[in-house]
Design a protein around this motif. Structure first.
Motif, mmCIF file in Angstrom:
data_model
loop_
_atom_site.group_PDB
_atom_site.id
_atom_site.type_symbol
_atom_site.label_atom_id
_atom_site.label_comp_id
_atom_site.label_asym_id
_atom_site.label_seq_id
_atom_site.Cartn_x
_atom_site.Cartn_y
_atom_site.Cartn_z
ATOM 1 N N ALA A 64 0.812 -1.226 0.000
ATOM 2 C CA ALA A 64 0.000 0.000 0.000
ATOM 3 C C ALA A 64 0.841 1.270 0.000
ATOM 4 O O ALA A 64 0.497 2.263 0.625
ATOM 5 N N GLY A 65 1.968 1.230 -0.704
ATOM 6 C CA GLY A 65 2.804 2.413 -0.805
ATOM 7 C C GLY A 65 3.727 2.639 0.373
ATOM 8 O O GLY A 65 4.437 3.644 0.432
ATOM 9 N N VAL A 66 3.745 1.705 1.327
ATOM 10 C CA VAL A 66 4.583 1.820 2.518
ATOM 11 C C VAL A 66 5.647 0.730 2.478
ATOM 12 O O VAL A 66 5.329 -0.445 2.267
ATOM 13 N N ALA A 67 6.902 1.113 2.646
ATOM 14 C CA ALA A 67 8.006 0.155 2.678
ATOM 15 C C ALA A 67 8.584 0.090 4.082
ATOM 16 O O ALA A 67 8.664 1.105 4.778
ATOM 17 N N ARG A 68 8.992 -1.106 4.485
ATOM 18 C CA ARG A 68 9.588 -1.307 5.812
ATOM 19 C C ARG A 68 10.899 -2.051 5.636
ATOM 20 O O ARG A 68 10.923 -3.194 5.175
ATOM 21 N N VAL A 69 12.006 -1.394 5.988
ATOM 22 C CA VAL A 69 13.334 -1.952 5.760
ATOM 23 C C VAL A 69 14.217 -1.651 6.963
ATOM 24 O O VAL A 69 13.922 -0.784 7.785
ATOM 25 N N SER A 70 15.327 -2.368 7.039
ATOM 26 C CA SER A 70 16.314 -2.064 8.071
ATOM 27 C C SER A 70 17.336 -1.064 7.536
ATOM 28 O O SER A 70 17.467 -0.876 6.318
ATOM 29 N N PHE A 71 18.062 -0.434 8.454
ATOM 30 C CA PHE A 71 19.146 0.479 8.082
ATOM 31 C C PHE A 71 20.114 -0.205 7.132
ATOM 32 O O PHE A 71 20.569 0.386 6.143
ATOM 33 N N ALA B 30 9.013 5.653 -5.384
ATOM 34 C CA ALA B 30 8.188 4.443 -5.375
ATOM 35 C C ALA B 30 7.350 4.303 -4.113
ATOM 36 O O ALA B 30 6.336 3.608 -4.123
ATOM 37 N N VAL B 31 7.761 4.940 -3.014
ATOM 38 C CA VAL B 31 7.045 4.758 -1.751
ATOM 39 C C VAL B 31 6.511 6.088 -1.252
ATOM 40 O O VAL B 31 7.042 7.148 -1.572
ATOM 41 N N ARG B 32 5.438 6.003 -0.473
ATOM 42 C CA ARG B 32 4.871 7.192 0.161
ATOM 43 C C ARG B 32 5.422 7.361 1.566
ATOM 44 O O ARG B 32 5.647 8.472 2.029
ATOM 45 N N VAL B 33 5.629 6.234 2.250
ATOM 46 C CA VAL B 33 6.170 6.242 3.607
ATOM 47 C C VAL B 33 7.269 5.197 3.676
ATOM 48 O O VAL B 33 7.083 4.058 3.228
ATOM 49 N N LEU B 34 8.421 5.559 4.226
ATOM 50 C CA LEU B 34 9.514 4.622 4.431
ATOM 51 C C LEU B 34 9.719 4.432 5.929
ATOM 52 O O LEU B 34 9.963 5.399 6.653
ATOM 53 N N ILE B 35 9.616 3.196 6.373
ATOM 54 C CA ILE B 35 9.922 2.849 7.758
ATOM 55 C C ILE B 35 11.328 2.281 7.774
ATOM 56 O O ILE B 35 11.594 1.220 7.189
ATOM 57 N N LEU B 36 12.248 2.983 8.429
ATOM 58 C CA LEU B 36 13.658 2.596 8.480
ATOM 59 C C LEU B 36 13.998 2.203 9.915
ATOM 60 O O LEU B 36 13.938 3.037 10.826
ATOM 61 N N GLU B 37 14.380 0.949 10.109
ATOM 62 C CA GLU B 37 14.570 0.430 11.459
ATOM 63 C C GLU B 37 16.039 0.189 11.784
ATOM 64 O O GLU B 37 16.868 -0.089 10.910
ATOM 65 N N ASP B 38 16.338 0.308 13.088
ATOM 66 C CA ASP B 38 17.640 -0.083 13.652
ATOM 67 C C ASP B 38 18.800 0.752 13.124
ATOM 68 O O ASP B 38 19.858 0.221 12.766
ATOM 69 N N VAL B 39 18.615 2.083 13.086
ATOM 70 C CA VAL B 39 19.736 2.964 12.743
ATOM 71 C C VAL B 39 20.699 2.966 13.926
ATOM 72 O O VAL B 39 20.317 3.309 15.044
ATOM 73 N N THR C 225 8.924 12.611 1.111
ATOM 74 C CA THR C 225 8.533 11.259 1.523
ATOM 75 C C THR C 225 8.539 11.159 3.038
ATOM 76 O O THR C 225 9.514 11.560 3.683
ATOM 77 N N ARG C 226 7.453 10.651 3.624
ATOM 78 C CA ARG C 226 7.401 10.497 5.071
ATOM 79 C C ARG C 226 8.383 9.423 5.528
ATOM 80 O O ARG C 226 8.557 8.395 4.880
ATOM 81 N N LEU C 227 9.003 9.662 6.667
ATOM 82 C CA LEU C 227 10.022 8.763 7.203
ATOM 83 C C LEU C 227 9.692 8.419 8.638
ATOM 84 O O LEU C 227 9.458 9.301 9.464
ATOM 85 N N VAL C 228 9.660 7.115 8.925
ATOM 86 C CA VAL C 228 9.493 6.608 10.290
ATOM 87 C C VAL C 228 10.793 5.898 10.646
ATOM 88 O O VAL C 228 11.291 5.074 9.872
ATOM 89 N N VAL C 229 11.364 6.217 11.811
ATOM 90 C CA VAL C 229 12.701 5.737 12.164
ATOM 91 C C VAL C 229 12.707 5.124 13.560
ATOM 92 O O VAL C 229 12.074 5.653 14.482
ATOM 93 N N THR C 230 13.428 3.995 13.700
ATOM 94 C CA THR C 230 13.858 3.545 15.022
ATOM 95 C C THR C 230 15.383 3.625 15.034
ATOM 96 O O THR C 230 16.040 3.171 14.098
ATOM 97 N N ALA C 231 15.941 4.226 16.054
ATOM 98 C CA ALA C 231 17.373 4.503 16.073
ATOM 99 C C ALA C 231 17.949 4.306 17.470
ATOM 100 O O ALA C 231 17.225 4.272 18.459
#
Length: 378
Positions: free
Chosen positions: A275-282, A301-310, A336-342
């Protein structure tokens, strides 16, 4: 057969969706395609020959991101009872390239022909999400492919962020692509979805989008965000009881669709995409040798990128840190919206080494990208 407008109205009355006049206006067009697909095939001729299928005009649904294009397409596809397939356009083109490669290995002169013929034999409806042409190879292939699909009676419904006239804009040898644009406008009804509301964006407004440290609590919060942004009403209505239990435990990710982007002969893989949302690791995006063009392809390609474990950044992971800076800059410029866990707050991620001073701008952008004001502007 219950009409789509009544299914839509029922979901709105139940509160699973918010009724939107712009979305409702598209339903009759989708219902028209659905009814024509459901009509019995023409009878055999005098000599027992089956006549060619009556051409059915498909739909090219375009408009701004988050307006409900994918939801409407999914609503339609779910309630169509013919051989069908729903696929993201990028993923589909990857499959076409792979099929052509196999055909060439077998010595086939026209490698596209068996790939197209297989689709015609298997499908009556092909639904694409997010059609966009950015690659010269795709531009040269897609025209011939669609021509064979249309000739074989395959009906196409697609969504896009661009009007057909804007496809492959400023691309190399675009003049060769123009006949395909005319084919699209001839074979598909072009419909702009003009809803003023970005529903996907609304789901993030007021929500925390930067989590530190990257612990179990942060992951649980991101699981909730992922579920909220990608679990559509259609999917909620069709998942099994077992899948519901998996999702309640935060492990129901088996149906996620990965996305592979082709960039100048390279491949950029996003392991989870829906649905236009990608979830990937650092490490998926910054631990491999990628550059600005790759990150631009991701942003488009994506509307929201969830980037985990920075992790914390410095001398020990200098190259990865440089890529992270480039990634953030690209997402920032693209809106592009960015969601981060760091591992820590933005200002404390990079505190030692030769890149610490330059990282101050990145930290500032990470802060700004958390604000509702930036989200609205983007």
């Amino acid at each position: 057969m219950v009409e789509l407008k009544y299914i839509y109205a029922t979901r709105a009355a139940e509160g699973t969706i918010k009724a939107d006049p712009a979305q409702e206006s598209v339903l009759p067009e989708l219902e028209r395609i659905r009814q024509e697909l459901a009509a019995p095939p023409p009878k055999r001729g005098f000599f027992g020959r089956s006549p060619k299928p009556v051409p059915i005009k498909g739909l090219y649904l375009w408009g701004g991101v988050g307006r409900g294009k994918s939801y409407l397409m999914d609503l339609f596809v779910t309630h169509v009872g013919v051989p069908k397939r729903r696929v993201h356009f990028h993923a589909f083109m990857q499959e076409i390239h792979a099929g052509m490669t196999e055909a060439r290995k077998r010595g086939v002169d026209d490698a596209l022909a068996p790939v197209a013929d297989k689709l015609v034999a298997e499908l009556r409806l092909l639904a694409f999400d997010e059609m966009q042409i950015t690659d010269i190879t795709d531009a040269m292939i897609v025209g011939r492919l669609f021509e064979r699909l249309f000739e074989g009676g395959v009906v196409i419904v697609t969504t896009s962020n661009r009007h057909p006239d804007e496809l492959y804009k400023d691309g190399l040898n675009r003049s060769l692509f123009l006949p395909f644009i005319e084919t699209i406008k001839d074979q598909l009804v072009v419909w702009e979805l003009t809803s003023p509301t970005d529903y996907r964006q609304d789901r993030l407004e007021g929500m925390q989008v930067y989590f530190h440290p990257a612990d179990a609590a942060a992951r649980a919060s991101v699981d909730d965000l992922w579920h909220e942004m990608t679990q559509t009403p259609r999917a909620r209505a069709n998942i099994t009881e077992a899948q519901q239990k998996m999702q309640q435990r935060g492990v129901g990710l088996a149906n996620d669709e990965g996305l592979t982007l082709k960039v100048k002969g390279r491949e950029v893989h996003l392991p989870r995409f829906r649905a236009g949302v990608a979830r990937v690791s650092f490490w998926d995006l910054c631990g491999v040798p990628l550059g600005p063009a790759d990150y631009l392809a991701v942003a488009e390609a994506v509307r929201v990128l969830i980037l985990e474990d920075v992790p914390r950044l410095g001398i020990s992971n200098f190259n990865e840190a440089k890529r992270f800076v480039t990634l953030v800059d690209t997402l920032y410029e693209a809106g592009t919206r960015l969601v981060v866990t760091a591992a820590d707050a933005p200002e404390r991620l990079y505190v030692e080494g030769s890149g610490a001073f330059e990282f101050e701008r990145t930290a500032s952008r990470l802060r700004e990208m958390q604000s509702v004001e930036w989200a609205a502007q983007g």
